[in-house]
Structure formats: C-alpha cells, structure tokens
Design a protein around this motif. Structure first.
Motif, PDB file in Angstrom:
ATOM      1  N   ARG A 169      32.242  36.296  37.241  1.00  0.00           N
ATOM      2  CA  ARG A 169      33.102  36.713  36.677  1.00  0.00           C
ATOM      3  C   ARG A 169      33.627  38.231  36.598  1.00  0.00           C
ATOM      4  O   ARG A 169      34.376  38.269  36.212  1.00  0.00           O
ATOM      5  CB  ARG A 169      32.318  37.064  35.179  1.00  0.00           C
ATOM      6  CG  ARG A 169      31.988  35.476  34.599  1.00  0.00           C
ATOM      7  CD  ARG A 169      31.065  35.786  32.832  1.00  0.00           C
ATOM      8  NE  ARG A 169      31.309  34.281  32.395  1.00  0.00           N
ATOM      9  CZ  ARG A 169      30.273  33.653  32.030  1.00  0.00           C
ATOM     10  NH1 ARG A 169      28.855  34.526  32.523  1.00  0.00           N
ATOM     11  NH2 ARG A 169      30.204  32.352  31.860  1.00  0.00           N
ATOM     12  N   SER A 170      32.822  38.697  36.917  1.00  0.00           N
ATOM     13  CA  SER A 170      33.343  39.941  38.067  1.00  0.00           C
ATOM     14  C   SER A 170      34.186  40.218  38.554  1.00  0.00           C
ATOM     15  O   SER A 170      35.466  41.248  38.651  1.00  0.00           O
ATOM     16  CB  SER A 170      32.663  41.240  38.621  1.00  0.00           C
ATOM     17  OG  SER A 170      32.678  40.500  39.763  1.00  0.00           O
ATOM     18  N   ARG A 171      34.966  38.815  39.265  1.00  0.00           N
ATOM     19  CA  ARG A 171      35.768  38.858  40.684  1.00  0.00           C
ATOM     20  C   ARG A 171      37.227  38.300  40.172  1.00  0.00           C
ATOM     21  O   ARG A 171      37.913  37.802  40.708  1.00  0.00           O
ATOM     22  CB  ARG A 171      35.662  38.852  41.714  1.00  0.00           C
ATOM     23  CG  ARG A 171      34.490  39.181  42.298  1.00  0.00           C
ATOM     24  CD  ARG A 171      34.032  38.736  43.668  1.00  0.00           C
ATOM     25  NE  ARG A 171      34.930  38.811  44.091  1.00  0.00           N
ATOM     26  CZ  ARG A 171      34.992  39.165  45.908  1.00  0.00           C
ATOM     27  NH1 ARG A 171      34.288  41.022  45.129  1.00  0.00           N
ATOM     28  NH2 ARG A 171      36.505  39.159  46.234  1.00  0.00           N
ATOM     29  N   LYS A 186      38.223  32.075  38.357  1.00  0.00           N
ATOM     30  CA  LYS A 186      38.579  31.333  37.507  1.00  0.00           C
ATOM     31  C   LYS A 186      37.484  29.538  37.545  1.00  0.00           C
ATOM     32  O   LYS A 186      37.272  29.416  37.183  1.00  0.00           O
ATOM     33  CB  LYS A 186      39.722  30.943  37.109  1.00  0.00           C
ATOM     34  CG  LYS A 186      40.099  29.840  35.880  1.00  0.00           C
ATOM     35  CD  LYS A 186      41.490  29.258  36.017  1.00  0.00           C
ATOM     36  CE  LYS A 186      41.735  29.236  34.570  1.00  0.00           C
ATOM     37  NZ  LYS A 186      42.820  28.781  34.553  1.00  0.00           N
ATOM     38  N   HIS A 187      37.101  29.436  39.324  1.00  0.00           N
ATOM     39  CA  HIS A 187      36.679  27.833  39.293  1.00  0.00           C
ATOM     40  C   HIS A 187      35.418  28.289  39.951  1.00  0.00           C
ATOM     41  O   HIS A 187      36.016  28.682  41.779  1.00  0.00           O
ATOM     42  CB  HIS A 187      38.178  27.515  39.997  1.00  0.00           C
ATOM     43  CG  HIS A 187      37.254  26.037  40.591  1.00  0.00           C
ATOM     44  ND1 HIS A 187      37.470  25.155  41.408  1.00  0.00           N
ATOM     45  CD2 HIS A 187      36.572  24.910  39.713  1.00  0.00           C
ATOM     46  CE1 HIS A 187      36.784  24.132  42.063  1.00  0.00           C
ATOM     47  NE2 HIS A 187      36.694  23.935  40.770  1.00  0.00           N
ATOM     48  N   LEU A 188      34.468  27.956  39.918  1.00  0.00           N
ATOM     49  CA  LEU A 188      33.052  27.656  41.332  1.00  0.00           C
ATOM     50  C   LEU A 188      32.843  26.217  41.282  1.00  0.00           C
ATOM     51  O   LEU A 188      32.522  25.539  40.307  1.00  0.00           O
ATOM     52  CB  LEU A 188      31.683  28.779  40.950  1.00  0.00           C
ATOM     53  CG  LEU A 188      30.475  29.482  40.916  1.00  0.00           C
ATOM     54  CD1 LEU A 188      30.879  29.531  43.175  1.00  0.00           C
ATOM     55  CD2 LEU A 188      29.646  29.389  40.464  1.00  0.00           C
ATOM     56  N   GLU A 189      33.189  25.906  42.631  1.00  0.00           N
ATOM     57  CA  GLU A 189      31.891  25.190  42.575  1.00  0.00           C
ATOM     58  C   GLU A 189      31.050  24.434  44.408  1.00  0.00           C
ATOM     59  O   GLU A 189      31.213  25.710  44.909  1.00  0.00           O
ATOM     60  CB  GLU A 189      33.914  24.220  43.285  1.00  0.00           C
ATOM     61  CG  GLU A 189      34.653  24.550  44.353  1.00  0.00           C
ATOM     62  CD  GLU A 189      34.269  24.429  45.221  1.00  0.00           C
ATOM     63  OE1 GLU A 189      33.708  22.917  46.262  1.00  0.00           O
ATOM     64  OE2 GLU A 189      34.334  24.934  46.869  1.00  0.00           O
ATOM     65  N   LEU A 243      49.266  31.453  46.811  1.00  0.00           N
ATOM     66  CA  LEU A 243      50.355  31.503  46.235  1.00  0.00           C
ATOM     67  C   LEU A 243      50.502  31.006  45.605  1.00  0.00           C
ATOM     68  O   LEU A 243      51.742  31.909  44.145  1.00  0.00           O
ATOM     69  CB  LEU A 243      51.197  30.796  47.503  1.00  0.00           C
ATOM     70  CG  LEU A 243      51.665  31.587  49.329  1.00  0.00           C
ATOM     71  CD1 LEU A 243      52.099  30.374  49.725  1.00  0.00           C
ATOM     72  CD2 LEU A 243      51.748  33.168  49.218  1.00  0.00           C
ATOM     73  N   ARG A 244      49.962  30.407  44.495  1.00  0.00           N
ATOM     74  CA  ARG A 244      50.596  29.933  43.274  1.00  0.00           C
ATOM     75  C   ARG A 244      49.237  30.516  42.022  1.00  0.00           C
ATOM     76  O   ARG A 244      49.473  30.604  40.934  1.00  0.00           O
ATOM     77  CB  ARG A 244      50.324  28.065  43.082  1.00  0.00           C
ATOM     78  CG  ARG A 244      51.043  27.578  44.503  1.00  0.00           C
ATOM     79  CD  ARG A 244      50.895  25.953  43.893  1.00  0.00           C
ATOM     80  NE  ARG A 244      49.315  25.793  44.720  1.00  0.00           N
ATOM     81  CZ  ARG A 244      48.588  24.961  44.514  1.00  0.00           C
ATOM     82  NH1 ARG A 244      49.419  24.258  43.269  1.00  0.00           N
ATOM     83  NH2 ARG A 244      48.108  24.866  44.749  1.00  0.00           N
ATOM     84  N   HIS A 245      48.591  31.398  42.050  1.00  0.00           N
ATOM     85  CA  HIS A 245      47.364  31.772  41.399  1.00  0.00           C
ATOM     86  C   HIS A 245      47.252  33.104  41.703  1.00  0.00           C
ATOM     87  O   HIS A 245      46.651  32.874  43.060  1.00  0.00           O
ATOM     88  CB  HIS A 245      45.979  30.594  41.153  1.00  0.00           C
ATOM     89  CG  HIS A 245      46.264  29.190  41.022  1.00  0.00           C
ATOM     90  ND1 HIS A 245      47.481  28.616  39.837  1.00  0.00           N
ATOM     91  CD2 HIS A 245      46.556  28.235  41.370  1.00  0.00           C
ATOM     92  CE1 HIS A 245      47.756  27.823  40.146  1.00  0.00           C
ATOM     93  NE2 HIS A 245      47.023  27.462  41.139  1.00  0.00           N
ATOM     94  N   SER A 246      47.109  33.785  40.770  1.00  0.00           N
ATOM     95  CA  SER A 246      46.554  35.150  41.147  1.00  0.00           C
ATOM     96  C   SER A 246      44.210  35.504  40.810  1.00  0.00           C
ATOM     97  O   SER A 246      44.222  36.400  40.920  1.00  0.00           O
ATOM     98  CB  SER A 246      46.643  35.699  39.463  1.00  0.00           C
ATOM     99  OG  SER A 246      46.463  35.537  38.509  1.00  0.00           O
ATOM    100  N   TRP A 247      44.253  34.346  40.094  1.00  0.00           N
ATOM    101  CA  TRP A 247      43.012  33.658  39.434  1.00  0.00           C
ATOM    102  C   TRP A 247      42.027  33.403  41.397  1.00  0.00           C
ATOM    103  O   TRP A 247      42.698  33.015  42.091  1.00  0.00           O
ATOM    104  CB  TRP A 247      42.521  33.299  38.821  1.00  0.00           C
ATOM    105  CG  TRP A 247      43.361  31.375  38.351  1.00  0.00           C
ATOM    106  CD1 TRP A 247      44.066  31.892  37.819  1.00  0.00           C
ATOM    107  CD2 TRP A 247      42.875  30.535  39.025  1.00  0.00           C
ATOM    108  NE1 TRP A 247      45.081  29.758  37.859  1.00  0.00           N
ATOM    109  CE2 TRP A 247      43.448  29.560  38.090  1.00  0.00           C
ATOM    110  CE3 TRP A 247      41.694  29.740  40.033  1.00  0.00           C
ATOM    111  CZ2 TRP A 247      43.810  28.029  38.662  1.00  0.00           C
ATOM    112  CZ3 TRP A 247      41.640  28.398  40.349  1.00  0.00           C
ATOM    113  CH2 TRP A 247      42.474  27.989  39.821  1.00  0.00           C
ATOM    114  N   THR A 248      40.997  33.391  40.787  1.00  0.00           N
ATOM    115  CA  THR A 248      40.770  32.486  41.779  1.00  0.00           C
ATOM    116  C   THR A 248      39.372  31.412  42.239  1.00  0.00           C
ATOM    117  O   THR A 248      38.975  31.498  40.991  1.00  0.00           O
ATOM    118  CB  THR A 248      39.687  33.932  43.417  1.00  0.00           C
ATOM    119  OG1 THR A 248      38.466  34.227  42.678  1.00  0.00           O
ATOM    120  CG2 THR A 248      40.502  34.679  43.986  1.00  0.00           C
TER     121      THR A 248
END
Length: 152
Positions: free
Chosen positions: A108-110, A113-116, A72-77
């Motif tokens: 990167r293709s999707r 922004k954050h991989l954990e 809801l707060r971010h367009s990135w994932t």
C-alpha cells in the motif's frame, strides 16, 4: 517478545540458516554463504520488502515480496510475494497472518495495485483462511496462485 520488523544486515546469516532449515537449499557452508549474499542484496534493495518475525532475538519466520514497478501501460505496480515461512513450532500463532499483513502494508505504501503469489500445497489452507481463493488454473496445478487487489 515477538516483533515483526524489516530485516537488516544483521539478520542475513540467520535468515540464510532459517531458509536452509525450511529446506530451500542445503545448509553446507558454501551454499549458506551464497544465499546470505543474495539475501543481503535483497534486504538492501528498496524494490524488495523482507520482513522477519523476531522472537526474543531469534528469527522464527520471514516474508519477502518484490515490487515490479510501473509498466508502459500503468503507473501502478504489481508485486509478487516470493516467500512466507514460519518455523513449525510457531505456526498456528497468528505469526503468518502478521507477516502477510506487513507485506500488504508495504504494498500500500508503494502504490502497488496487485499482489500475487503461488502457494505450496501445505500453505493453501493458510491463505484460504486469510480469505483468499486459490486459482488452480495455473502452470503448476499443485501450487495454485492467489492474488490481492488493492483499491485504486
């Protein structure tokens, strides 16, 4: 020849056996069938990236990540690396690095922004060798977390 590629339906049974070989579950026929069914669903789901290391037609490793999608707060994932396994006889060959790189490229293709992820004690040095820093301040002190932030 060694190839890193997206998993297909044809890889599912061999991936289930490989996961059992890694000790993720027992290799009895019922367990293998159940896990193969789950792997097939993940391979087909575009929110998941399942890549395999294919050495002359034999799977010797795989990696699996999931894109959680926007919030809801971010367009990135944010994405989570669930698994990265390489057969013991293929370790120290750069294969783990290549599998990890395939996951990073997919992220990167999707617009991730954050991989954990969290690491087993036996793989901490591997991720540190890739340049990541372990965060031991998690719920599982023996399984520190790692993260990769992508440029906006």
């Amino acid at each position: 020849m060694l190839a890193i590629r997206r998993a297909t339906d044809d890889d599912v049974a061999e991936m289930a056996q490989l996961a059992a070989d890694f000790g993720l579950f027992t290799a009895d026929p019922q367990s293998l069938a159940s896990h193969a069914e789950r792997i097939a669903a993940l391979v087909a789901d575009p929110r998941h990236c399942v890549v395999v290391a294919d050495h002359d037609g034999v799977l010797v490793g795989y990696a699996h990540a999931q894109d959680y999608g926007p919030t809801l707060r971010h367009s990135w994932t944010t994405a989570r690396l669930h698994d990265l396994f390489v057969r013991e006889d293929h370790r120290q060959s750069g294969l783990g690095r290549r599998l990890h790189r395939a996951i990073v490229v997919w992220c990167r293709s999707r617009q991730v922004k954050h991989l954990e992820w969290q690491a087993a004690p036996s793989s901490i040095a591997f991720y540190q060798h890739l340049g990541y820093r372990a965060d031991y301040g998690t719920d599982y002190a023996n399984h520190p977390s790692f993260e990769h932030w992508f440029d906006a």
